[in-house]
Write a protein that holds these residues in place. Structure first.
Motif, short mmCIF file in Angstrom:
data_model
loop_
_atom_site.label_atom_id
_atom_site.label_comp_id
_atom_site.label_asym_id
_atom_site.label_seq_id
_atom_site.Cartn_x
_atom_site.Cartn_y
_atom_site.Cartn_z
N TRP A 68 0.85 -1.20 0.00
CA TRP A 68 0.00 0.00 0.00
C TRP A 68 0.88 1.25 0.00
O TRP A 68 1.75 1.39 0.84
CB TRP A 68 -0.92 0.02 1.22
CG TRP A 68 -1.74 1.27 1.28
CD1 TRP A 68 -1.46 2.41 1.95
CD2 TRP A 68 -2.95 1.50 0.58
NE1 TRP A 68 -2.42 3.34 1.73
CE2 TRP A 68 -3.36 2.82 0.88
CE3 TRP A 68 -3.75 0.74 -0.28
CZ2 TRP A 68 -4.52 3.39 0.37
CZ3 TRP A 68 -4.91 1.30 -0.78
CH2 TRP A 68 -5.28 2.61 -0.46
N ASP A 122 -1.20 8.27 1.35
CA ASP A 122 -1.32 8.98 2.62
C ASP A 122 -2.79 9.16 2.95
O ASP A 122 -3.65 8.49 2.38
CB ASP A 122 -0.57 10.31 2.58
CG ASP A 122 -1.06 11.19 1.44
OD1 ASP A 122 -2.22 10.98 0.99
OD2 ASP A 122 -0.30 12.07 0.99
N ALA A 141 -5.13 9.89 -0.32
CA ALA A 141 -5.37 8.89 -1.36
C ALA A 141 -4.24 7.86 -1.35
O ALA A 141 -3.17 8.10 -0.78
CB ALA A 141 -5.43 9.55 -2.74
N TYR A 158 -2.39 0.20 -4.20
CA TYR A 158 -1.38 -0.86 -4.07
C TYR A 158 -0.43 -0.77 -5.26
O TYR A 158 -0.86 -0.62 -6.41
CB TYR A 158 -2.06 -2.23 -4.04
CG TYR A 158 -2.70 -2.54 -2.71
CD1 TYR A 158 -1.93 -2.91 -1.62
CD2 TYR A 158 -4.09 -2.45 -2.54
CE1 TYR A 158 -2.51 -3.18 -0.38
CE2 TYR A 158 -4.68 -2.73 -1.31
CZ TYR A 158 -3.88 -3.10 -0.24
OH TYR A 158 -4.47 -3.36 0.97
N ASN A 167 -1.16 -10.31 3.68
CA ASN A 167 -2.23 -11.10 3.07
C ASN A 167 -3.51 -11.01 3.90
O ASN A 167 -4.20 -12.00 4.14
CB ASN A 167 -1.81 -12.55 2.88
CG ASN A 167 -0.98 -12.74 1.62
OD1 ASN A 167 -0.89 -11.83 0.79
ND2 ASN A 167 -0.37 -13.89 1.47
N GLY A 168 -3.77 -9.82 4.37
CA GLY A 168 -5.02 -9.55 5.09
C GLY A 168 -5.00 -9.93 6.55
O GLY A 168 -5.97 -9.66 7.26
N PRO A 189 -1.10 -1.31 5.62
CA PRO A 189 -1.02 -0.81 7.00
C PRO A 189 -2.18 -1.38 7.82
O PRO A 189 -3.17 -1.85 7.24
CB PRO A 189 -1.16 0.70 6.85
CG PRO A 189 -1.89 0.88 5.56
CD PRO A 189 -1.47 -0.24 4.67
N LYS A 246 -5.54 -1.45 9.61
CA LYS A 246 -6.66 -0.69 9.03
C LYS A 246 -7.57 0.00 10.04
O LYS A 246 -8.45 0.74 9.65
CB LYS A 246 -7.49 -1.64 8.17
CG LYS A 246 -6.72 -2.14 6.95
CD LYS A 246 -7.55 -3.07 6.10
CE LYS A 246 -6.77 -3.49 4.86
NZ LYS A 246 -7.50 -4.48 4.05
N LEU A 301 -4.41 6.50 8.72
CA LEU A 301 -3.16 6.35 7.97
C LEU A 301 -2.36 7.65 8.01
O LEU A 301 -2.91 8.74 7.85
CB LEU A 301 -3.50 6.00 6.51
CG LEU A 301 -2.32 5.71 5.59
CD1 LEU A 301 -1.60 4.44 6.01
CD2 LEU A 301 -2.82 5.58 4.16
#
Lengths: 272, 249
Positions: free
Chosen positions: A26, A29, A32, A35, A82-83, A106, A108, A112
């Protein structure tokens, strides 16, 4: 004179690289982001954080990532790989299938800042609400004593490295931003359990647990326990015992009646 | 801004666990409903009483547990609520069905299905806080299951051992383990104390229960499947579909 065996020539770094790996990282900032894919050489024994550093060194010098110890003890390099919420420094590359594109994002639950770095100050703000350790009066000889069996239980909670993976995975705040006002989260429950079960502490935090900390929002789906890199049994040893204490204080009619009849209202009303 | 928490990046089969739970738990609910509503003909095969019908407290009951209540319908209706309340409010099953049936969340780092979430702070889920009372009631049922298990060794001609005796004994044992490994039991045994060293016996009991509590999930599933199996076994013997092997003394 004994012959010294000649060491085999050490392979050059380039020759040792037997494979490559592609990461979707990812980038962005608070305004916006997207990936971006990076393919880099992979060496034996690398962890995800090593790959991120290689991307940073070779292809994306401005990639923001927070890290410190690279040993799973500082809790800085939390991310979603991978989530799944994990520490990048403790996720070995050989646990993934060869050729698999690995997604790194990052955490979630928190705002961010940039790329893989988030603002986790929510956790520190909520920590300020926890009444501090307030020890009982010392024994006549001026010392305070604890038995090992009394501290065994709370020592587990002190293993927490504050990586906030448990806070990140907790759906109560991850999927419902509005709940951040009235839910402290698993990390804070571990902290509260360490204090509430401490054999010398005299503060009562049950009102706080029920009201401001929102213990009732937890539906014990155990994701916090699943992601804890220190393997703290957050749900079984911290949250559920705290829930039971809150039940005794606020929901159990027999316990309420017993308190009224016996006048034993343990540590009530000390929360400030 | 946060990074798309409304979708998951997990490429693994995260849906498999909730799916298995729905199939097994849903299958159990369907079977027990059938067994209670329509399965009133073959719940007793002397001396075996199906655990779904224990304690059998109606006057028409073929077993003689406590045949006092005038009731013309399935005896199971009068007692099923006790184990149901215990399982429904159990800390482990809450995890299982919140994930699988309510999707709050379906798996870790997979978004909730619900837009608003209030957890166990509102009715009806606030009732989960009374799990300890369901535990006490469940203990009464477990006591009757042990009585049934002992009776299962006493046949018309005297004492003996049948395969059904062993099935009902194992069933009582598993349900006892399930009950005493419960988180509320763990709390009541000693978890409520801050200074455990002052309560020597209860500290030891708490440690013992804590060890079993680590396996509460496995015991929950095993006892769930086995109680259904016990019912099936009694029915098959009662309907003469299978012969119960017996060794009489």
């Amino acid at each position: 004179m004994a012959a010294v065996a000649e060491r085999p020539a050490r392979p050059s770094t380039e020759a040792a690289r037997s494979d490559t790996v592609t990461f979707r990282v990812w980038r962005g900032d608070a305004s916006a982001g997207e990936y971006r894919e990076y393919t880099v050489a992979l060496d034996e024994g690398m962890v995800v954080l090593d790959v991120i550093h290689r991307i940073q060194a070779t292809q994306a010098g401005d990639l923001a990532v927070r890290w410190n110890c690279k040993a799973g003890k500082c809790g800085s390099c939390s991310a979603e790989i991978n989530g799944k919420p994990r520490l990048m420094c403790m996720t070995r590359m050989d646990t993934f299938e060869r050729g698999q594109v690995i997604t790194v994002s990052p955490i979630k639950t928190f705002p961010l800042i940039r790329d893989l770095v988030t603002d986790v100050s929510f956790n520190f703000e909520r920590a300020k609400e926890v009444p501090a350790f307030k020890p009982k009066a010392p024994d006549p000889d001026g010392k305070r004593r604890m038995h090992q069996e009394d501290v065994d239980r709370v020592q587990e909670f002190h293993k927490c490295i504050e990586c906030f993976l448990c806070q990140n995975v907790c759906h109560v705040i991850r999927d419902h931003e509005d709940n951040k006002q009235h839910f402290a989260g698993p990390r804070l429950f571990v902290r509260l359990a360490a204090l509430e079960m401490h054999p010398l502490d005299t503060n009562d935090r049950r009102e706080l647990l029920k009201a401001r900390a929102g213990l009732g929002y937890c539906n014990i789906t155990k994701c916090c326990t699943e992601v804890c890199p220190e393997h703290i049994h957050i749900t079984d040893n911290a949250i559920i015992p705290l829930k039971e204490r809150v039940v005794t204080e606020f929901y159990d009619p027999v316990a309420w009646l017993a308190r009224k009849l016996t006048g034993r209202d343990r540590r009530r009303g000390i929360v400030e | 801004m946060r990074v798309a928490p409304h979708r998951t990046e997990r490429p693994d089969r995260w849906w498999l666990e909730p799916l298995i739970t729905v199939v097994v738990l849903g299958g159990f609910v369907l079977y027990t409903t059938w067994a209670m509503v329509f399965g009133t003909s073959h719940f007793y095969a002397d001396p075996y009483l199906s655990p779904f019908y224990s304690p059998c407290i109606t006057r028409l009951c073929p077993a003689d547990t406590l045949p006092y209540v005038p009731w013309a319908y399935s005896p199971a209706w009068l007692i099923f609520w006790a184990p149901l309340a215990f399982r429904l409010t159990c800390y482990y099953y809450r995890k299982a069905y919140y994930r699988s049936f309510f999707w709050t969340p379906p798996a870790c780092a997979v978004p909730d299905a619900a837009h608003r979430y209030r957890g166990e702070t509102r009715f009806p889920f606030v009732i989960q806080n009374l799990h300890r009372y369901a535990f006490w009631v469940a203990l009464i049922v477990v006591a009757f299951l042990w009585i049934d298990a002992v009776k299962a060794f006493h046949f018309a001609t005297g004492w003996g051992v049948g395969l059904g005796s062993i099935v009902l004994l194992l069933n009582a044992g598993l349900l006892t383990l399930y009950s005493f490994s419960c988180h509320s039991c763990r709390h009541l045994c000693g978890g409520l104390f801050d200074v455990l060293s002052r309560h020597g016996l209860r500290y030891r009991v708490w440690r013992f229960v804590s060890r079993w509590n680590e396996h509460h999930m496995a015991i929950a599933w095993t006892s769930l499947v086995f109680v259904a199996f016990s019912d099936v076994y009694v029915r098959l013997v009662s309907a003469s579909v299978i012969a119960d092997p017996r060794w009489l003394f």
